[in-house]
Write an enzyme that holds these catalytic residues in place. Sequence first.
Site, PDB file in Angstrom:
ATOM      1  N   GLU A 245       0.856  -1.180   0.000  1.00 48.83           N
ATOM      2  CA  GLU A 245       0.000   0.000   0.000  1.00 48.83           C
ATOM      3  C   GLU A 245       0.892   1.229   0.000  1.00 48.83           C
ATOM      4  O   GLU A 245       1.697   1.430   0.913  1.00 48.83           O
ATOM      5  CB  GLU A 245      -0.937   0.017   1.212  1.00 48.83           C
ATOM      6  CG  GLU A 245      -2.035  -1.026   1.129  1.00 48.83           C
ATOM      7  CD  GLU A 245      -3.088  -0.883   2.204  1.00 48.83           C
ATOM      8  OE1 GLU A 245      -4.182  -1.441   2.027  1.00 48.83           O
ATOM      9  OE2 GLU A 245      -2.808  -0.220   3.229  1.00 48.83           O
TER      10      GLU A 245
ATOM     11  N   GLU B  34       1.611   4.794   0.694  1.00 46.74           N
ATOM     12  CA  GLU B  34       1.053   5.794   1.603  1.00 46.74           C
ATOM     13  C   GLU B  34       2.103   6.844   1.964  1.00 46.74           C
ATOM     14  O   GLU B  34       3.297   6.671   1.710  1.00 46.74           O
ATOM     15  CB  GLU B  34       0.544   5.140   2.900  1.00 46.74           C
ATOM     16  CG  GLU B  34      -0.496   4.049   2.682  1.00 46.74           C
ATOM     17  CD  GLU B  34      -1.176   3.623   3.973  1.00 46.74           C
ATOM     18  OE1 GLU B  34      -1.238   4.431   4.926  1.00 46.74           O
ATOM     19  OE2 GLU B  34      -1.663   2.475   4.026  1.00 46.74           O
TER      20      GLU B  34
ATOM     21  N   ASP C 198       2.339   0.050   3.790  1.00 41.94           N
ATOM     22  CA  ASP C 198       1.599  -0.743   4.772  1.00 41.94           C
ATOM     23  C   ASP C 198       1.280  -2.098   4.145  1.00 41.94           C
ATOM     24  O   ASP C 198       0.244  -2.277   3.514  1.00 41.94           O
ATOM     25  CB  ASP C 198       0.323  -0.018   5.186  1.00 41.94           C
ATOM     26  CG  ASP C 198      -0.221  -0.519   6.507  1.00 41.94           C
ATOM     27  OD1 ASP C 198       0.577  -0.946   7.361  1.00 41.94           O
ATOM     28  OD2 ASP C 198      -1.447  -0.487   6.704  1.00 41.94           O
TER      29      ASP C 198
ATOM     30  N   ARG D  25      -4.179  -9.678   1.872  1.00 42.18           N
ATOM     31  CA  ARG D  25      -5.557  -9.475   1.430  1.00 42.18           C
ATOM     32  C   ARG D  25      -6.458 -10.678   1.731  1.00 42.18           C
ATOM     33  O   ARG D  25      -7.638 -10.506   2.041  1.00 42.18           O
ATOM     34  CB  ARG D  25      -5.579  -9.181  -0.070  1.00 42.18           C
ATOM     35  CG  ARG D  25      -4.784  -7.951  -0.482  1.00 42.18           C
ATOM     36  CD  ARG D  25      -5.304  -6.679   0.127  1.00 42.18           C
ATOM     37  NE  ARG D  25      -4.613  -5.507  -0.406  1.00 42.18           N
ATOM     38  CZ  ARG D  25      -4.771  -4.278   0.042  1.00 42.18           C
ATOM     39  NH1 ARG D  25      -5.594  -4.036   1.054  1.00 42.18           N
ATOM     40  NH2 ARG D  25      -4.103  -3.281  -0.481  1.00 42.18           N
TER      41      ARG D  25
ATOM     42  N   THR E 116       4.976  -2.527   8.607  1.00 38.76           N
ATOM     43  CA  THR E 116       4.772  -1.246   7.949  1.00 38.76           C
ATOM     44  C   THR E 116       6.157  -0.654   7.769  1.00 38.76           C
ATOM     45  O   THR E 116       6.867  -0.419   8.759  1.00 38.76           O
ATOM     46  CB  THR E 116       3.891  -0.306   8.783  1.00 38.76           C
ATOM     47  OG1 THR E 116       2.594  -0.893   8.940  1.00 38.76           O
ATOM     48  CG2 THR E 116       3.763   1.051   8.143  1.00 38.76           C
TER      49      THR E 116
ATOM     50  N   GLU F 195      -5.704  -3.219  -6.550  1.00 39.01           N
ATOM     51  CA  GLU F 195      -6.347  -2.389  -7.567  1.00 39.01           C
ATOM     52  C   GLU F 195      -5.742  -2.618  -8.945  1.00 39.01           C
ATOM     53  O   GLU F 195      -6.464  -2.701  -9.946  1.00 39.01           O
ATOM     54  CB  GLU F 195      -6.202  -0.918  -7.198  1.00 39.01           C
ATOM     55  CG  GLU F 195      -6.869  -0.506  -5.909  1.00 39.01           C
ATOM     56  CD  GLU F 195      -6.404   0.866  -5.487  1.00 39.01           C
ATOM     57  OE1 GLU F 195      -6.977   1.863  -5.987  1.00 39.01           O
ATOM     58  OE2 GLU F 195      -5.450   0.961  -4.687  1.00 39.01           O
TER      59      GLU F 195
END
Length: 416
Positions: A191, A193, A223, A227, A247, A353
């Site tokens: 992720e 971020e 992060d 899933r 993280t 995504e």
Amino acid sequence: MSLKKSWLESANAPGCEFPLNNLPYGVFDAGAGARMGVGIGDCVLDVAAVDHGLDAALFADPSWNAVMAAGPEVWAALRARLMELLGNDAHRDAVSAHLVALSGVALKMPFAVSEYTDFYASRHHATNVGTIFRGAENALPPNWLSIPIGYNGRASSVVVSGSDVRRPWGQLKGPQDDAPRFAPCARFDLELELGAIVGTGSEGMVSVADADAMIFGYVLLNDWSARDIQAWEYQPLGPFQAKATATTISPWIVTAAALAPFRVGTPARERDLLPYLREPGPMLYDISLSVGLAPEGADEQIISRTNYSEMYYSAAQQLCHHTTSGCPMRTGDLLGSGTISGADQGARGSLLEMSWGGKEPITVSGTQRSFLEDGDTLTLYGAAEGDGYRIGFGACTGTVLPATPQPEWTKQESTT
């Protein structure tokens, strides 16, 4: 604002991530133990060894927490003094002896993380994920346009760039499973971020403006997310073990002061925010972000390019909302922005995504990827581009290691 010139020539070079305009804070080890450092050009300055003009106790431990806790006046004084020391040629001889080449140091955690909170504040990301799992008509939760959604995470597994990340075990139950099973994560993800670091703490509610003043600086943040573990565990209380593996943050804290020239506003609101969340001015930053993926033994390929200005809620709004219950904030608290995704397919901040839930694998250096494979190395990049200079964050890197062998005690059958 244009490039501020330093007597250290490497800081003035085109494309340099650490010009005098930046001065990011980190912790380095050149072989004699960890020290607090300031990035400048292709070097790091041992800040405790120079005439910084502040209480030496602030630099006694190799962590920026004490400086952060000292507050904005100290932050401003230190930045001004460092600009003088590194910008005025009169200080060259005294300061140059305390510069160390970045190529010869190991970078450590720049601060001690007190607590960690992760948000879900990119509309494009939330819409994509919601569409994958619930359909376009129910993509955004009913509260999403009114409230910065987040969850309290854990600080114990926040690690610095360069740390390996081992694939987690967990409880899984897929569509074809009659019952849950214990197995390594098969849908491991990143992720993209930005992490905001709380400098000064609070008691009680604070406004968005006050929250903005509390933020010391920012780091890139990956992060890591399991899933398939998350899909089974998240109802009704949200992520738990799926987000507990690691993280990763970049080793340099880019200060809010360095990013100030790059402020931009949040997007137009489809639904008016409640008064306490309204911004007094531009609260986001124009920071270009990208993700590189290198399969084991292969070259890196950039798989995503986006910008922090895509966010729907700023770090200041997130921090303000965090305090509304009376929750005290502490020096060293870390707030993850949530995955940052843009509108285009090439601007998505997670493989979930990019591969649309695994249904549309992407090609990376000649191989197919729906989710991360063992040996994959992920690197996040970020920089704000000024007039002839850039404010860089350094790389935020981690390599996926195979899951540990399964402990025998997890294989035991029930005796009842």
